[in-house]
Design an enzyme around this catalytic site. Structure first.
Site, PDB file in Angstrom:
ATOM      1  N   ARG A  46       0.853  -1.197   0.000  1.00 35.89           N
ATOM      2  CA  ARG A  46       0.000   0.000   0.000  1.00 35.89           C
ATOM      3  C   ARG A  46       0.888   1.246   0.000  1.00 35.89           C
ATOM      4  O   ARG A  46       0.589   2.244  -0.629  1.00 35.89           O
ATOM      5  CB  ARG A  46      -0.939   0.019   1.213  1.00 35.89           C
ATOM      6  CG  ARG A  46      -1.768   1.288   1.260  1.00 35.89           C
ATOM      7  CD  ARG A  46      -2.849   1.398   2.345  1.00 35.89           C
ATOM      8  NE  ARG A  46      -2.851   0.391   3.346  1.00 35.89           N
ATOM      9  CZ  ARG A  46      -2.145   0.439   4.480  1.00 35.89           C
ATOM     10  NH1 ARG A  46      -1.385   1.481   4.750  1.00 35.89           N
ATOM     11  NH2 ARG A  46      -2.209  -0.544   5.354  1.00 35.89           N
ATOM     12  N   TYR A  98     -17.327  17.612 -13.949  1.00 39.39           N
ATOM     13  CA  TYR A  98     -17.598  16.180 -14.008  1.00 39.39           C
ATOM     14  C   TYR A  98     -18.604  15.837 -12.895  1.00 39.39           C
ATOM     15  O   TYR A  98     -18.451  16.275 -11.753  1.00 39.39           O
ATOM     16  CB  TYR A  98     -16.291  15.410 -13.803  1.00 39.39           C
ATOM     17  CG  TYR A  98     -16.486  13.930 -13.729  1.00 39.39           C
ATOM     18  CD1 TYR A  98     -16.900  13.212 -14.852  1.00 39.39           C
ATOM     19  CD2 TYR A  98     -16.305  13.234 -12.544  1.00 39.39           C
ATOM     20  CE1 TYR A  98     -17.106  11.844 -14.784  1.00 39.39           C
ATOM     21  CE2 TYR A  98     -16.515  11.862 -12.470  1.00 39.39           C
ATOM     22  CZ  TYR A  98     -16.918  11.174 -13.590  1.00 39.39           C
ATOM     23  OH  TYR A  98     -17.130   9.823 -13.519  1.00 39.39           O
ATOM     24  N   ASP A 170      -8.221  19.915 -12.886  1.00 34.96           N
ATOM     25  CA  ASP A 170      -8.489  18.560 -13.365  1.00 34.96           C
ATOM     26  C   ASP A 170      -8.145  18.564 -14.856  1.00 34.96           C
ATOM     27  O   ASP A 170      -8.855  19.157 -15.657  1.00 34.96           O
ATOM     28  CB  ASP A 170      -9.962  18.210 -13.106  1.00 34.96           C
ATOM     29  CG  ASP A 170     -10.311  16.785 -13.540  1.00 34.96           C
ATOM     30  OD1 ASP A 170      -9.646  16.254 -14.457  1.00 34.96           O
ATOM     31  OD2 ASP A 170     -11.264  16.210 -12.966  1.00 34.96           O
ATOM     32  N   LYS A 195      -8.996   7.762 -18.515  1.00 34.71           N
ATOM     33  CA  LYS A 195      -9.400   8.327 -19.803  1.00 34.71           C
ATOM     34  C   LYS A 195      -8.220   8.344 -20.776  1.00 34.71           C
ATOM     35  O   LYS A 195      -7.678   7.300 -21.061  1.00 34.71           O
ATOM     36  CB  LYS A 195     -10.018   9.712 -19.573  1.00 34.71           C
ATOM     37  CG  LYS A 195     -10.989   9.777 -18.371  1.00 34.71           C
ATOM     38  CD  LYS A 195     -12.265   8.996 -18.576  1.00 34.71           C
ATOM     39  CE  LYS A 195     -13.108   8.830 -17.309  1.00 34.71           C
ATOM     40  NZ  LYS A 195     -13.443  10.023 -16.583  1.00 34.71           N
TER      41      LYS A 195
END
Ligand SMILES: *Cc1c(COP(=O)(O)O)cnc(C)c1O
Length: 381
Positions: A46, A98, A170, A195
């Site tokens: 992690r 978004y 973003d 994306k």
């Protein structure tokens, strides 16, 4: 290094144990220590993973950033970044956002006492009307989603600097191929790596990149403490996708320009939202700020009924009706019921998002096929 060299080489070194040119997938949860605390820089997966490290370095390099952090999803990245805030803090965000970002702001973080303001930032000066001593962040998407407005990052950056506010951009829609917001005054860049960066619709991932050391230390702490980290297989796939980012982005932009021109001339089309048109309200900012006008287009029909828009989407054969964007294949979406359904209708309308709006993510297929597909889909309504 130039951008196209960085997409292929940044952060990547041949594997020291074997010489493997491609970064291995370190599919391990833990690392053996010679003695307690004596290790090779890796303790638990992690916290650190070598495949992830390479991807983080590559993404930082593409955005001209010092630090990069990857997350299991774009929302995981956004969630982690919001955790640097505390109750009473305020965020000023673009109103054409978004849907998932709007949702986490209003449905998750508002209840922890953080206040969000949503405004149209096409004229950045109005941001100053909302600034007060609690303002911690300005949150920008440009091009905006799905209306493809363009916000002047440099102008917003000046305001953020004047009031000592963190400016978050973003950069999912533009990608660093088109713009590097940190060079224009942003403090932090967030991405849905899902994306364009991955580009093949086979990974869900997010990223945060930045230069500020103090904030980077907070993000590193939160990445490990909250744990929205990506797996090594996904990091490998994202690295593989990145290698062609510059080639893909160029092809997306070239196809989108042709599709936008076709739609603009079509008698059944009312309006095309595409920053590459000289008639676009922020075209000049786009021309100055971006390398190309990107691969996203939205449009409305003269017959302004949701049913007709839905029929066009159903008629399309090559454009697949699906959420998401930025893959090599063309997609069509209906923001009002899909990506932006989590934004209330009155908020959508305030932002100028009509329920009949159709959004295209123009892929890199042969553009004559894409245009023929739109032609037949429109002819049938
Ligand atoms: C998809 C998207 C997100 C969320 O990313 P996920 O990887 O789906 O969690 C955030 N911002 C923008 C602009 C997006 O398109």
């Amino acid at each position: 290094m130039k951008f196209g060299t960085k997409t292929i080489h940044a952060g990547v070194e041949p594997d020291p144990t074997t010489g493997a040119i491609m970064t291995p997938i370190f599919q391990t949860s833990t690392y053996v220590q010679a003695s307690p605390g004596k290790h090779k820089g890796y303790e638990y997966a992690r916290t650190q993973n070598p495949t992830r490290d390479v991807l983080q370095a590559a993404l930082a390099s593409l955005e001209n950033a010092r630090y990069g952090f990857c997350f299991s999803t774009g929302m995981g990245a956004i969630d982690t970044l919001l955790k640097v805030l505390k109750p009473g803090d305020e965020v000023i965000a673009t109103n054409d956002l978004y849907g998932g970002t709007y949702r986490i702001f209003t449905k998750v973080y508002e209840k922890f006492g953080i206040k969000f303001h949503f405004i149209n930032m096409e004229n950045p000066e109005i941001i100053q009307d909302l600034v007060n001593e609690n303002t911690r962040m300005i949150w920008v998407e440009t091009p905006t989603n799905p209306l493809l407005n363009i916000i002047d990052i440099k102008k917003v950056g000046k305001i953020a600097k004047k009031y000592n506010i963190t400016l978050v951009v973003d950069n999912t829609f533009a990608t660093p191929y088109n713009q590097t917001p940190l060079d224009l005054g942003a403090t932090v860049v967030v991405h849905s790596v899902t994306k364009y960066l991955s580009g093949h619709s086979d990974v869900v991932m997010g990223a945060i990149v930045l230069n500020d050391e103090n904030l980077a230390n907070q993000i590193r702490f939160l990445q490990n403490s909250c744990g929205a980290t990506p797996g090594p297989q996904d990091c490998f796939l994202a690295l593989r996708g990145l290698k062609t980012l510059h080639i893909r982005m160029k092809a997306h932009a070239k196809n989108a320009k042709k599709v936008a021109k076709f739609l603009k001339k079509h008698p059944k089309v009312e309006r095309v939202y595409y920053p590459g048109f000289a008639s676009h309200p922020n075209h000049e900012v786009a021309a100055k700020q971006m390398a190309t006008y990107g691969g996203m287009i939205s449009f409305t029909l003269k017959d302004d009924s949701v049913a007709t828009a839905i029929r066009v989407m159903e008629n399309l054969q090559i454009f697949a009706l699906a959420e998401s964007l930025g893959g090599v294949e063309s997609l069509v979406g209906h923001p009002a019921t899909m990506t932006h359904a989590s934004i209330p209708k009155e908020e959508r309308e305030k932002a100028g998002l009509k329920d009949s709006l159709i959004r295209l993510s123009v892929g890199i297929e042969d553009v004559t096929d894409l245009i023929a597909d739109l032609e037949q889909a429109l002819a049938a309504v």
